[in-house]
Design a protein around this motif. Structure first.
Motif, short mmCIF file in Angstrom:
data_model
loop_
_atom_site.label_atom_id
_atom_site.label_comp_id
_atom_site.label_asym_id
_atom_site.label_seq_id
_atom_site.Cartn_x
_atom_site.Cartn_y
_atom_site.Cartn_z
N LYS A 132 -15.06 13.22 17.27
CA LYS A 132 -15.60 11.39 16.27
C LYS A 132 -16.30 11.59 14.97
CE LYS A 132 -16.87 10.19 21.19
NZ LYS A 132 -16.23 11.44 22.18
N GLU A 133 -16.67 12.61 13.86
CA GLU A 133 -17.51 12.41 12.91
C GLU A 133 -16.16 12.68 11.89
OE1 GLU A 133 -20.56 11.24 10.42
OE2 GLU A 133 -19.79 11.36 12.60
N ALA A 134 -16.00 11.89 12.02
CA ALA A 134 -14.60 12.52 10.00
C ALA A 134 -15.53 13.02 9.09
CB ALA A 134 -14.41 11.36 9.72
N TYR A 135 -15.10 13.93 8.47
CA TYR A 135 -15.29 15.15 7.61
C TYR A 135 -14.59 14.19 6.16
CZ TYR A 135 -11.55 17.99 8.11
OH TYR A 135 -10.01 19.04 8.22
N ALA A 136 -13.78 13.39 6.04
CA ALA A 136 -13.11 13.55 5.32
C ALA A 136 -12.21 11.94 5.04
CB ALA A 136 -11.66 14.34 4.28
N HIS A 137 -12.03 11.33 4.19
CA HIS A 137 -11.13 9.71 4.81
C HIS A 137 -10.05 9.88 3.41
CE1 HIS A 137 -10.60 6.13 5.80
NE2 HIS A 137 -10.17 5.82 4.69
N TRP A 138 -8.56 10.10 3.59
CA TRP A 138 -7.56 9.40 2.57
C TRP A 138 -6.80 8.61 3.30
CZ3 TRP A 138 -5.70 14.88 3.02
CH2 TRP A 138 -4.49 15.22 3.85
N ARG A 139 -6.22 7.76 1.55
CA ARG A 139 -4.82 6.68 1.73
C ARG A 139 -4.21 7.40 1.15
NH1 ARG A 139 -9.96 5.01 0.13
NH2 ARG A 139 -10.80 3.53 0.74
N ASN A 140 -2.70 7.32 2.28
CA ASN A 140 -1.38 8.18 2.06
C ASN A 140 -1.05 6.73 1.02
OD1 ASN A 140 -1.05 10.27 3.19
ND2 ASN A 140 -1.30 9.18 4.67
N ARG A 141 -0.42 7.29 -0.11
CA ARG A 141 0.89 6.72 -0.78
C ARG A 141 1.96 6.99 -1.39
NH1 ARG A 141 -2.70 4.90 -6.15
NH2 ARG A 141 -0.73 3.80 -6.23
N ILE A 142 3.01 5.99 -2.00
CA ILE A 142 4.69 7.06 -1.85
C ILE A 142 4.41 7.27 -3.47
CG2 ILE A 142 6.83 6.46 -2.94
CD1 ILE A 142 6.98 3.91 -0.93
N VAL A 143 4.80 8.53 -3.93
CA VAL A 143 4.37 10.12 -4.69
C VAL A 143 5.91 9.52 -5.32
CG1 VAL A 143 3.94 11.43 -5.90
CG2 VAL A 143 2.49 10.76 -4.07
N VAL A 144 6.52 9.24 -7.23
CA VAL A 144 7.83 9.18 -7.35
C VAL A 144 7.24 9.86 -9.07
CG1 VAL A 144 8.65 7.14 -6.12
CG2 VAL A 144 7.55 6.89 -8.24
N ASP A 149 9.92 3.60 -11.70
CA ASP A 149 8.97 2.56 -11.53
C ASP A 149 10.31 1.18 -10.53
OD1 ASP A 149 7.29 2.47 -13.56
OD2 ASP A 149 9.49 2.32 -15.31
N THR A 150 11.28 1.90 -9.48
CA THR A 150 12.05 0.91 -8.98
C THR A 150 11.66 1.34 -7.44
OG1 THR A 150 13.64 3.62 -8.64
CG2 THR A 150 14.15 1.23 -10.40
N ILE A 151 10.49 2.70 -7.54
CA ILE A 151 10.03 2.56 -5.63
C ILE A 151 8.94 2.01 -5.66
CG2 ILE A 151 10.25 4.46 -4.04
CD1 ILE A 151 12.00 5.27 -5.37
N GLN A 152 8.61 0.81 -4.88
CA GLN A 152 7.39 0.70 -4.58
C GLN A 152 6.66 0.24 -3.25
OE1 GLN A 152 5.27 -0.20 -7.12
NE2 GLN A 152 6.09 -0.14 -9.13
N THR A 153 8.00 0.62 -2.03
CA THR A 153 7.21 0.41 -1.01
C THR A 153 8.62 1.39 -0.24
OG1 THR A 153 9.54 -1.32 -0.53
CG2 THR A 153 6.52 -1.84 -1.59
N LEU A 154 7.78 1.24 0.62
CA LEU A 154 9.48 2.22 2.24
C LEU A 154 10.82 1.04 2.10
CD1 LEU A 154 6.70 2.83 5.10
CD2 LEU A 154 7.22 4.40 3.08
N ASP A 155 10.41 -0.05 1.80
CA ASP A 155 12.01 -0.34 1.62
C ASP A 155 13.28 -0.08 0.58
OD1 ASP A 155 11.68 -1.85 4.23
OD2 ASP A 155 11.12 -3.49 3.19
N ASP A 156 11.65 0.46 -0.38
CA ASP A 156 12.74 0.56 -1.62
C ASP A 156 13.46 2.40 -1.20
OD1 ASP A 156 11.74 -1.24 -2.94
OD2 ASP A 156 10.36 -0.95 -3.63
#
Length: 286
Positions: A132-144, A149-156
């Protein structure tokens, strides 16, 4: 008169001898008592220590990897060593393997917990248990690549090649998207021993990857890549255990207590900064 004096000396001598005899007996008895106590103490059964097999990898720089001296180290490894120091009833033994084999090894009881900065998500919760006790926290993003400059979202990413690790949380994001979009994204599953995401993207062999915010400088030390678009998901990082297992639950609770201590005394934040370059432990999704 001489006779009387002699009798007095005799009496004193007798008392002295008797006194010495009592002291000797007392000392002997005392020694026997001490020896008996020591014997009883030594005969007590030692406290039971449960050996725990920790499954982790060797191919995630700064998290779980083999250093230049051939030593397994990294954030996950050193953190669990600190946890182990605070749990006298347990002894942790690390077993390394390819990332894609970790969860299967947990299911088949080859290991007792998984430590590989694992995200908690609905798909994993169906089969596994988490502490239950998280030892880290992160956020996932697209990496290019930096010049993309054309990819911003999953649809892209439709029609694009996207590199992710098999069984990873990032792979799950893409797989969930493909279920609803007729497999529009070409998912390329990376070998657990490969660390060439930056080269594959910068040379055009693949178009993108997904990564946690702090991971980018680790996988791209030469700054060939960039994070693009808004966060795709955020998650607590936890340890993974077998589900519906009483021993696993007991261990999970014990680890939670140790993690709380490590947060309170600042050890967790220091380890995060040392290995990951930032304190990613403070923000929790819970």
């Amino acid at each position: 008169m001489k006779k009387s004096i002699s009798l007095v000396f005799a009496s004193i001598l007798t008392l002295a001898i008797a006194g010495c005899g009592n002291n000797s007996n007392n000392a002997a008895n005392s020694g026997q008592t001490g020896n008996t106590a020591e014997a009883a103490k030594s005969s007590e059964a030692p406290a039971k220590v449960t050996k725990i097999i920790v499954g982790t990898g060797t191919a995630f720089p700064q998290v779980c990897f083999i250093d230049e001296n051939g030593k397994l180290t990294g954030f996950d490894v050193e953190l669990l060593k600190e946890v182990d120091n605070r749990l006298p009833d347990y002894e942790f033994d690390f077993q390394t393997m390819d990332f894609s084999n970790l969860l299967l090894s947990l299911e088949t009881k080859k290991i007792d917990l998984v430590a590989h900065v694992m995200e908690k998500n609905p798909e994993r919760e169906l089969k596994y248990s988490f502490n239950k006790e998280a030892y880290a926290h992160w956020r996932n993003r697209i990496v290019v690549a930096k010049d993309n400059d054309t990819i911003q979202t999953l649809d892209d990413l439709k029609g694009k090649k996207v590199l992710v690790g098999a069984t990873s949380a990032q792979a799950q994001i893409l797989e969930n998207y493909n279920k609803e979009h007729d497999n529009a994204i070409n998912i390329v599953y990376q070998s657990g021993t490969a660390n060439d995401a930056a080269d594959q993207i910068s040379t055009g062999r693949v178009d993108a990857t997904l990564a946690a915010d702090f991971v980018l400088p680790i996988i791209d030390p030469q700054s060939k890549l960039k994070a693009s678009g808004p966060e795709l998901s955020s998650a607590d990082i936890l340890y993974v255990f077998r589900k519906d297992d009483a021993d696993s639950q007991k261990l999970s609770d014990a680890i939670d207590g140790a993690i709380k201590e490590l947060k309170t005394d600042g050890t967790l934040g220091k380890l995060s900064t040392e290995w990951l370059g930032a304190d990613v432990t403070a923000d929790s999704a819970q």
